[in-house]
Design an enzyme around this catalytic site. Structure first.
Site, PDB file in Angstrom:
ATOM      1  N   ASP A  60       0.865  -1.188   0.000  1.00 15.77           N
ATOM      2  CA  ASP A  60       0.000   0.000   0.000  1.00 15.77           C
ATOM      3  C   ASP A  60       0.899   1.236   0.000  1.00 15.77           C
ATOM      4  OD1 ASP A  60      -1.369   2.214   1.758  1.00 15.77           O
ATOM      5  OD2 ASP A  60      -2.989   1.039   0.903  1.00 15.77           O
ATOM      6  N   THR A  93      -3.287   5.343  -3.899  1.00 16.71           N
ATOM      7  CA  THR A  93      -2.158   6.012  -3.228  1.00 16.71           C
ATOM      8  C   THR A  93      -0.847   5.765  -3.966  1.00 16.71           C
ATOM      9  OG1 THR A  93      -2.016   4.090  -1.785  1.00 16.71           O
ATOM     10  CG2 THR A  93      -3.132   5.998  -0.906  1.00 16.71           C
ATOM     11  N   THR A  94      -0.717   4.585  -4.596  1.00 14.21           N
ATOM     12  CA  THR A  94       0.511   4.283  -5.347  1.00 14.21           C
ATOM     13  C   THR A  94       0.497   5.041  -6.671  1.00 14.21           C
ATOM     14  OG1 THR A  94       0.374   2.087  -4.361  1.00 14.21           O
ATOM     15  CG2 THR A  94       1.974   2.378  -6.106  1.00 14.21           C
ATOM     16  N   ASP A 393      -9.294  -0.312   2.111  1.00 13.24           N
ATOM     17  CA  ASP A 393      -9.318   0.110   0.698  1.00 13.24           C
ATOM     18  C   ASP A 393     -10.610  -0.352   0.032  1.00 13.24           C
ATOM     19  OD1 ASP A 393      -6.918   1.292   0.969  1.00 13.24           O
ATOM     20  OD2 ASP A 393      -5.785  -0.020  -0.357  1.00 13.24           O
TER      21      ASP A 393
END
Length: 552
Positions: A60, A93-94, A393
């Site tokens: 994550d 987020t990545t 998530d």
């Protein structure tokens, strides 16, 4: 010739101009390279050790960057955008870090050729507006939020890149049920889905991941206050208090002066009478279970036990709020104000179970609960931490779809479609602004490219094929993250939510704009007291005599 003049303090370090801009770009590229391998189903895990010796294993983006200590200010702001993305929409987020790093990398040649940063910024901003518009009008498609199969399919695409993909049916079901449980729609179309407060994740090490479940009620880590009290009650009447069931102690030191020996007994009798009155007021509304945020004295336990009432003490405020949402009723502040409507009657079963070494209270079989608890089981603490992150998530994806029911094709398809359309649009732009505008389109290709790299296929050939597919029409051609093949995402069934994609675009491009506007970094601004302390420390070290070398 005029002598050089010092304006800034000697202890400050200043960098300005081109050097700063290129340094910022380098820092952003470094951060994005750290987590580039964490994108897609073939993502690698990172293992991080914190200063206390704890271990975090995750792919994550936000969880990784949260643990990394960086010094460069631009790198710090890159880490901050990952946190913003996580708080705002909970997914992507990545992607946001990789995209921001690529946007800055693509701006570098323009800075080297002396193009003014404001021209690049204007083009980036125009590209952002066009990208969001194209996403919403041409690429996105509406979704039926009432269809369970559709919703499960969307959540599964979020979990396909995570540790939980082996248990995706279980995790998708839990996430969807949890979000539906806490979803409240009020008059006027206002929707509230507060996952953080009302969907509690309770991690209990032991057992297997298959034993994880969502409860139609709440649970918390508490046992009854007295061993004689009942541990299982069907259809309990639940009373929730946030006051002490014990005599009041003085705020500070309290002195009592006794004139006769009977006075002491009188005071003890008054205390007992006070507690008995409180217990009688509670017993009058006939509850089966009393929950309180504060303490319960031994005497109060005795009176409640005689009346056949079970008591649980010292609940957290957050747990109490969840109980109130699940079983109905009100949290009461004073026992003399108790009414029948304050009692929670929606709970079907109260029981206490032992798991491992701990006792847990379960309030289940609730009628239409508006709060829930997700019980996670797993081999170890580290596994449970990663499962919880994956589940958060998944719940965020479900929440986003319910709030904004539009989808875009996943697997890099939306980015490839945007890139093709922005390149076509850049041909109509006059002046030098078209080159930075085109750079945004090229930067968007980094998402499908990274997916290909992580699969280990030939990036250039596959990327050319993908661009050709989009040039001949269709917006749903993307990359299969497992094999690296070009597939139609509509038939392949990988979807992202429009809200996440728009947020990724906005956050990444706005961060790139922010970092391009910086042309001066002044660091090392210290207080005079710190400088004096350092000077004193330096003098002290100089004054200490050196020892003569030892004779052989």
């Amino acid at each position: 010739m005029q002598a050089p003049m010092l304006v800034l303090n000697q202890n400050t370090k200043r960098e300005s101009g081109r050097k700063v801009q290129l340094g910022n770009i380098q820092a952003a590229k470094t951060i994005s390279d750290i987590i580039r391998t964490c994108l897609g189903p073939k993502a690698m895990l990172k293992m991080l050790m914190d200063p206390m010796g704890g271990i975090v294993m995750t792919n994550d983006g936000n969880a990784i960057l949260r643990e990394i200590q960086v010094q460069h200010p631009a790198a710090k702001s890159m880490i901050e955008i990952s946190r913003t993305q996580d708080e705002e929409v909970g997914d992507g987020t990545t992607s946001v870090i990789i995209l921001a790093g690529e946007l800055l990398k693509n701006a570098e040649p323009f800075l080297v050729e002396n193009m003014h940063p404001t021209l690049i910024i204007a083009a980036y901003r125009q590209a952002l507006e066009d990208a969001v518009e194209i996403l919403r009008t041409e690429v996105a498609s509406p979704v039926d939020t009432n269809s369970r199969d559709e919703m499960i399919k969307i959540i599964r695409s979020s979990l396909a890149t995570k540790f939980m993909k082996g248990w995706s049916d279980l995790a998708c079901g839990i996430a969807l049920d949890a979000v539906r449980c806490v979803h409240i729609e009020e008059k006027g179309g206002y929707k509230e889905i507060d996952i953080k407060r009302y969907a509690k994740v309770e991690k209990v090490p032991g057992g297997s991941i298959e034993e994880s479940q969502i409860l139609d009620g709440v649970m918390f880590n508490k046992d009854v206050t007295h061993t004689g009290m009942k541990r299982r009650i069907e259809n309990p009447r639940i009373l929730m208090l946030d006051c002490n069931l014990e005599y009041k102690k003085g705020e500070s030191q309290t002195n009592l002066e006794f004139m006769q020996e009977t006075d002491f007994r009188k005071i003890l009798e008054q205390e007992e009478e006070y507690i008995k009155t409180m217990c009688d007021e509670i017993i009058a509304v006939k509850p089966d279970l009393v929950l309180t945020e504060k303490g319960v004295s031994d005497l109060a336990q005795h009176f409640l036990l005689k009346a056949g009432i079970t008591a649980i003490r010292r609940l957290r405020k957050s747990d109490m709020n969840r109980v109130a949402r699940a079983v109905g009723g009100q949290i009461v502040h004073r026992t003399d104000e108790l009414k029948e409507c304050d009692i929670g009657t929606n709970c079907g079963l109260f029981e206490i179970k032992k798991m491992g070494d701990e006792y847990f209270t379960f309030l289940t079989k609730c009628k239409e609960p508006k709060a829930c608890t997700i019980l996670l089981r797993g081999a170890s603490k580290d596994v449970l931490m990663e499962v919880e992150r994956n589940l958060q998530d998944a719940m965020n994806v479900a929440r986003n779809v319910l709030l904004d029911p539009f989808l875009v094709p996943g697997g890099g398809a939306a980015e490839a479609a945007l890139a093709y359309r922005l390149i076509e649009k850049s041909k109509t732009i006059q002046g030098v602004g078209q080159w930075p505008y085109r750079a945004v389109a090229e930067a968007l290709k980094v998402i499908p490219k990274t997916l290909m790299q992580n699969c280990g296929v030939n990036t250039i050939r596959t990327m050319t094929n993908l661009t050709a597919k989009h040039a001949t029409g269709g917006t749903s051609w993307g990359v299969d993250g497992d094999t690296g093949d070009i597939v139609d995402m509509k038939t392949f069934g990988i979807w992202d939510t429009l809200q996440v994609k728009c947020q990724v675009m906005k956050t990444a491009i706005e961060t790139a704009i922010l970092l391009l506007r910086i042309d001066d970094i002044v660091s090392g601004v210290k207080k005079m007291s710190d400088i004096e302390a350092e000077k004193m420390a330096g003098k002290f070290q100089q004054q200490q005599p050196q020892e003569p070398p030892a004779e052989e």
